[in-house]
Motif scaffolding. Structure first.
Motif, PDB file in Angstrom:
ATOM      1  N   ASP A 185      38.832  54.090  52.573  1.00 39.66           N
ATOM      2  CA  ASP A 185      37.700  53.130  52.533  1.00 39.66           C
ATOM      3  C   ASP A 185      37.200  52.904  51.179  1.00 39.66           C
ATOM      4  OD1 ASP A 185      38.315  53.056  55.373  1.00 39.66           O
ATOM      5  OD2 ASP A 185      36.972  54.569  56.035  1.00 39.66           O
ATOM      6  N   LEU A 186      37.199  54.079  50.479  1.00 40.48           N
ATOM      7  CA  LEU A 186      36.518  53.988  49.263  1.00 40.48           C
ATOM      8  C   LEU A 186      37.233  52.927  48.146  1.00 40.48           C
ATOM      9  CD1 LEU A 186      34.572  54.706  47.099  1.00 40.48           C
ATOM     10  CD2 LEU A 186      36.427  56.593  46.172  1.00 40.48           C
ATOM     11  N   TYR A 187      38.595  52.832  48.316  1.00 42.36           N
ATOM     12  CA  TYR A 187      39.608  51.724  47.487  1.00 42.36           C
ATOM     13  C   TYR A 187      39.222  50.390  48.084  1.00 42.36           C
ATOM     14  CZ  TYR A 187      43.797  50.008  45.299  1.00 42.36           C
ATOM     15  OH  TYR A 187      44.662  49.323  44.517  1.00 42.36           O
ATOM     16  N   VAL A 188      39.000  50.275  49.317  1.00 41.38           N
ATOM     17  CA  VAL A 188      38.580  48.736  49.988  1.00 41.38           C
ATOM     18  C   VAL A 188      37.427  48.325  49.683  1.00 41.38           C
ATOM     19  CG1 VAL A 188      38.079  47.525  52.172  1.00 41.38           C
ATOM     20  CG2 VAL A 188      40.276  48.944  51.872  1.00 41.38           C
ATOM     21  N   ALA A 189      36.361  49.307  49.603  1.00 43.11           N
ATOM     22  CA  ALA A 189      34.950  49.005  49.157  1.00 43.11           C
ATOM     23  C   ALA A 189      34.772  48.623  47.611  1.00 43.11           C
ATOM     24  CB  ALA A 189      33.928  50.516  49.437  1.00 43.11           C
ATOM     25  N   ILE A 190      35.635  49.420  46.993  1.00 43.32           N
ATOM     26  CA  ILE A 190      35.622  48.814  45.455  1.00 43.32           C
ATOM     27  C   ILE A 190      36.322  47.544  45.279  1.00 43.32           C
ATOM     28  CG2 ILE A 190      36.975  49.525  43.369  1.00 43.32           C
ATOM     29  CD1 ILE A 190      36.645  52.398  43.935  1.00 43.32           C
ATOM     30  N   ASN A 191      37.363  47.212  46.148  1.00 36.91           N
ATOM     31  CA  ASN A 191      37.674  45.774  46.074  1.00 36.91           C
ATOM     32  C   ASN A 191      36.576  44.800  46.420  1.00 36.91           C
ATOM     33  OD1 ASN A 191      40.144  46.254  45.003  1.00 36.91           O
ATOM     34  ND2 ASN A 191      41.349  46.544  46.828  1.00 36.91           N
ATOM     35  N   PHE A 192      36.155  45.232  47.606  1.00 39.53           N
ATOM     36  CA  PHE A 192      35.072  44.059  48.041  1.00 39.53           C
ATOM     37  C   PHE A 192      33.840  44.203  46.932  1.00 39.53           C
ATOM     38  CE2 PHE A 192      36.379  44.741  52.768  1.00 39.53           C
ATOM     39  CZ  PHE A 192      36.667  43.306  52.895  1.00 39.53           C
ATOM     40  N   LEU A 193      33.543  45.104  46.296  1.00 39.43           N
ATOM     41  CA  LEU A 193      32.611  44.979  45.396  1.00 39.43           C
ATOM     42  C   LEU A 193      32.806  44.052  44.366  1.00 39.43           C
ATOM     43  CD1 LEU A 193      29.614  45.964  44.783  1.00 39.43           C
ATOM     44  CD2 LEU A 193      30.835  48.036  43.327  1.00 39.43           C
ATOM     45  N   VAL A 194      34.152  44.028  43.631  1.00 38.27           N
ATOM     46  CA  VAL A 194      34.716  43.495  42.844  1.00 38.27           C
ATOM     47  C   VAL A 194      34.642  41.897  43.367  1.00 38.27           C
ATOM     48  CG1 VAL A 194      36.846  42.763  41.432  1.00 38.27           C
ATOM     49  CG2 VAL A 194      36.079  45.349  41.699  1.00 38.27           C
ATOM     50  N   ILE A 195      35.097  41.576  44.198  1.00 37.96           N
ATOM     51  CA  ILE A 195      34.924  40.263  44.865  1.00 37.96           C
ATOM     52  C   ILE A 195      33.640  39.653  44.754  1.00 37.96           C
ATOM     53  CG2 ILE A 195      35.467  38.625  46.833  1.00 37.96           C
ATOM     54  CD1 ILE A 195      37.920  40.740  47.501  1.00 37.96           C
ATOM     55  N   LEU A 196      32.576  40.629  45.530  1.00 37.07           N
ATOM     56  CA  LEU A 196      31.413  40.086  45.565  1.00 37.07           C
ATOM     57  C   LEU A 196      30.725  39.856  44.379  1.00 37.07           C
ATOM     58  CD1 LEU A 196      28.611  39.964  47.259  1.00 37.07           C
ATOM     59  CD2 LEU A 196      28.159  42.487  46.986  1.00 37.07           C
ATOM     60  N   LEU A 197      30.841  41.022  43.232  1.00 41.24           N
ATOM     61  CA  LEU A 197      30.372  40.804  42.002  1.00 41.24           C
ATOM     62  C   LEU A 197      30.549  39.683  41.262  1.00 41.24           C
ATOM     63  CD1 LEU A 197      29.811  44.491  41.033  1.00 41.24           C
ATOM     64  CD2 LEU A 197      27.948  43.010  41.697  1.00 41.24           C
ATOM     65  N   SER A 198      32.199  39.449  41.323  1.00 35.84           N
ATOM     66  CA  SER A 198      32.519  38.232  40.759  1.00 35.84           C
ATOM     67  C   SER A 198      31.977  36.837  41.115  1.00 35.84           C
ATOM     68  CB  SER A 198      34.283  37.997  41.208  1.00 35.84           C
ATOM     69  OG  SER A 198      35.004  39.362  40.585  1.00 35.84           O
ATOM     70  N   HIS A 199      31.925  36.688  42.402  1.00 31.94           N
ATOM     71  CA  HIS A 199      31.415  35.360  42.908  1.00 31.94           C
ATOM     72  C   HIS A 199      29.781  35.255  42.453  1.00 31.94           C
ATOM     73  CE1 HIS A 199      34.684  33.610  45.102  1.00 31.94           C
ATOM     74  NE2 HIS A 199      34.968  34.823  45.789  1.00 31.94           N
ATOM     75  N   TRP A 200      29.148  36.407  42.629  1.00 33.15           N
ATOM     76  CA  TRP A 200      27.591  36.311  42.161  1.00 33.15           C
ATOM     77  C   TRP A 200      27.599  36.209  40.907  1.00 33.15           C
ATOM     78  CZ3 TRP A 200      24.742  39.304  39.003  1.00 33.15           C
ATOM     79  CH2 TRP A 200      23.480  39.469  39.009  1.00 33.15           C
ATOM     80  N   TYR A 201      28.452  36.667  39.954  1.00 36.52           N
ATOM     81  CA  TYR A 201      28.172  36.477  38.724  1.00 36.52           C
ATOM     82  C   TYR A 201      28.625  34.971  38.157  1.00 36.52           C
ATOM     83  CZ  TYR A 201      28.984  36.648  33.781  1.00 36.52           C
ATOM     84  OH  TYR A 201      29.076  36.578  32.299  1.00 36.52           O
ATOM     85  N   PHE A 202      29.593  34.556  39.003  1.00 34.60           N
ATOM     86  CA  PHE A 202      30.039  33.141  38.364  1.00 34.60           C
ATOM     87  C   PHE A 202      28.924  32.070  39.148  1.00 34.60           C
ATOM     88  CE2 PHE A 202      33.735  34.340  36.172  1.00 34.60           C
ATOM     89  CZ  PHE A 202      34.193  33.225  35.566  1.00 34.60           C
ATOM     90  N   HIS A 203      28.479  32.275  40.255  1.00 38.04           N
ATOM     91  CA  HIS A 203      27.524  31.580  40.668  1.00 38.04           C
ATOM     92  C   HIS A 203      26.255  31.300  39.894  1.00 38.04           C
ATOM     93  CE1 HIS A 203      24.244  30.438  43.371  1.00 38.04           C
ATOM     94  NE2 HIS A 203      25.121  29.682  44.142  1.00 38.04           N
TER      95      HIS A 203
END
Length: 598
Positions: A185-203
């Motif tokens: 679950d922690l591994y999945v959460a880190i991946n989702f956080l990376v995806i979220l932050l990537s989109h947020w930052y590039f937006h």
């Protein structure tokens, strides 16, 4: 003394030019600094931050796998985890030292992630799980944001193919152990956080740069307006003294019987007209680049136009002992065509002037030949040929660009700004044609272009009709009010009026104009546009509002050194009847005055 006063009158516009140039320079410096809302973020900087985010996440995820390998699998798989963490850390350090390697680093990371996708998808214990799908998303983000659309599409297809091919290929790995529930679950959460932050930052980067682009466009529009105002101001400030310099020189030439002094005055007048040509070229190139220059369509005699150009340029060729030939197709004799004679005249003057400038010995030939004559229209080839220095093939690519000449040595030896051929090319294109060049170094050059012109009937305007009888009219009865604040122009106009036996009143601003209008009646007002206290346009508006209908309808001619379309439009809108550009031809003014003789 008159020459001294004329040169002295040039100081003010040159000071104004310095001030305007300084202001324009500040705008350019502001734009070149790249400042924008929030300072802006470059694409490379955004890619590096995205890369650092994903590599940092890899170090954390590698730590999770290392913990699981040590505590749950007796160290099995720890080497793979350490390799992931060390590789990610080294890449971060490398990119911080050599940021330009980011492009290849992203390729490396994306390929590594794709291999991990296939490793998981074909693994007996994991398969196409949530982490595999997350890895595909991270490939999409990294490839599209970091490498562009083409590589983004390629890597996305390769990554997504892994979860499809697993259904058709029976081979499976067994080396990767699944993480226990909490760590998974922690591994999945880190991946989702990376995806979220990537989109947020590039937006954020995207919209910040869009705002910066909008702000920059606004500032560019302001700079363009400043440039236009600057050119309009300089046009006025330089043309105003040139009006008196050229005008007085013309009067002195006409009255002077001394051959030597007349020759010197010819040089003075020729130099002043050369400066005027330069000013006109700068204004024209600005109009062409901004799309504000439009061609007119009026009847004109092509044979007369070519003949006049030949007469005007022959003396330049004579100065260099060059043979100058003019060839006009006999089929053009006496025919009138519809078009813009002023711009066609400008094209040919530039081409012939260039040919003479760059020819040391030999001849220059200007020709107009009919290629085709059908349906009332003629296809005519205009050509200018010389035996000058020629242009090499490599140099031919640049000479039609503004402010460019064949080489620096050419500029030093022959002078010029490099605007003439740039204007020629754009004007010829506006006529719907194309300029062609044939040249060999040391052998000479030929420019030619083909125009389709429609034949039409000549129209004699009121101005032309008035010009025919101008010399016979007595202008002394005219009651003229001259509104002018420049002392040199006042002096010049007084000399001109004395020559025509005219006694005119002088007003140095709009308030004085209105005061004189209350005391006297005038047949005509020559109104300068730019005056202190009250300018020419505002004074005209007030004159049109006078209670006395005779005074309110007084004929007003604007004398303006500004040539922008806005000025011409405002002249008509404020109620003026006509306008003359400074410097003006003496007979042009005389014709206007003659039309008001009653």
């Amino acid at each position: 003394m008159q020459n001294f006063l004329a040169l002295r009158s040039l100081r003010q516009p040159l000071r104004a030019a310095h001030e305007q140039t300084t202001m324009t320079g500040r705008f350019s410096k502001l734009l070149s600094s790249g400042a924008g809302p929030g300072g802006g973020t470059s694409l490379l900087e955004a890619q590096l931050r995205l890369f650092y985010l994903m590599l940092g996440a890899n170090i954390i995820k590698g730590g999770i796998y290392l913990y699981d390998a040590v505590y749950n699998h007796a160290g099995k798989g720890s080497v793979r985890s350490i390799r992931l963490m060390v590789t990610s850390a080294l890449l971060i350090l490398l990119l911080r030292r050599f940021p330009r390697l980011a492009y290849w680093g992203i390729h490396y990371a994306v390929i590594g992630t794709i291999l991990h996708i296939y490793y998981r998808a074909f693994n007996v214990y994991t398969g196409s799980d949530v982490v595999t799908v997350q890895c595909i998303f991270m490939v999409v983000i990294s490839a599209f944001y970091g490498l562009g659309r083409v590589w983004g599409a390629v890597y996305t297809v390769i990554a997504a193919a892994g979860v499809v091919l697993v259904h058709y290929i029976g081979f499976r790995w067994t080396g990767l152990q699944p993480l226990p529930g909490m760590l998974s679950d922690l591994y999945v959460a880190i991946n989702f956080l990376v995806i979220l932050l990537s989109h947020w930052y590039f937006h954020r980067v995207l919209f910040d740069n869009l705002e910066q682009s909008a702000s920059l466009s606004k500032r560019l529009a302001e700079v363009a307006e400043t440039k236009s105002n600057f050119l309009s101001t300089m046009s006025h400030e330089l043309r105003t003294p040139l009006n008196s310099v050229i005008g007085i020189a013309g009067l002195l030439i006409a009255d002077n019987a001394n051959a030597k002094q007349k020759e010197q005055l010819d040089v003075l007048k020729y130099s002043a007209e050369g400066l005027l040509t330069l000013i006109n070229d700068i204004l024209d190139i600005n109009k062409l680049e901004s799309g504000k220059l439009e061609l007119e369509s009026t009847p004109f005699s092509l044979s007369r136009l070519i003949h006049n150009i030949g007469q005007g340029m022959k003396f330049k060729a004579d100065e260099k002992a060059l043979a100058f030939k003019v060839s006009i197709d006999p089929r053009l004799s006496g025919k009138y065509f519809s078009g813009d004679p002023a711009r066609l005249n400008q094209i040919m003057y530039n081409l012939v002037g260039n040919a003479i400038k760059f020819t040391e010995a030999g001849e220059v030939e200007m020709s107009a030949a009919v290629l085709d004559a059908t349906d009332g229209g003629y296809t005519i080839r205009f050509a200018v040929r010389d035996t000058g220095i020629g242009i090499s093939e490599s140099q031919q690519k640049h000479i039609f660009e503004p402010f460019q000449q064949a080489s620096v040595s050419t500029t030093r030896k022959f002078g010029g700004t490099g605007l003439g051929l740039a204007i020629v090319r754009q004007l010829v294109e506006m006529f719907g044609s194309e300029i062609h060049l044939e040249s060999r170094p040391g052998k000479g050059t030929q420019f030619h272009f083909d125009l389709r012109l429609e034949e039409t009937e000549p129209i004699i305007s009121e101005t032309q009709a008035a010009a025919a009888v101008t010399e016979e009219l007595d202008l002394s009865r005219l009651r003229i009010l001259l509104a002018e604040d420049n002392m040199m122009n006042i002096f010049f106009m007084q000399q001109l009026f004395r020559r025509w036996n005219i006694s005119a009143d002088i007003a140095e601003n709009g308030e004085e104009v209105l005061a004189l209008m209350e005391k006297k009646d005038f047949d005509l007002i020559l109104m300068d546009m730019h005056m202190p206290v009250l300018d020419g346009m505002e004074a005209t508006k007030r004159i049109r509002q006078l209670e006395d209908p005779k005074k309110a309808s007084t004929y007003i001619i604007a004398l303006t050194a500004s040539v922008s379309d806005q000025i011409q439009r405002r002249v008509i809108e404020c109620g003026m009847d006509d306008y003359l550009h400074k410097p003006f031809q003496l007979e042009e003014l005389r014709t206007r005055l003659a039309s008001k003789v009653v």
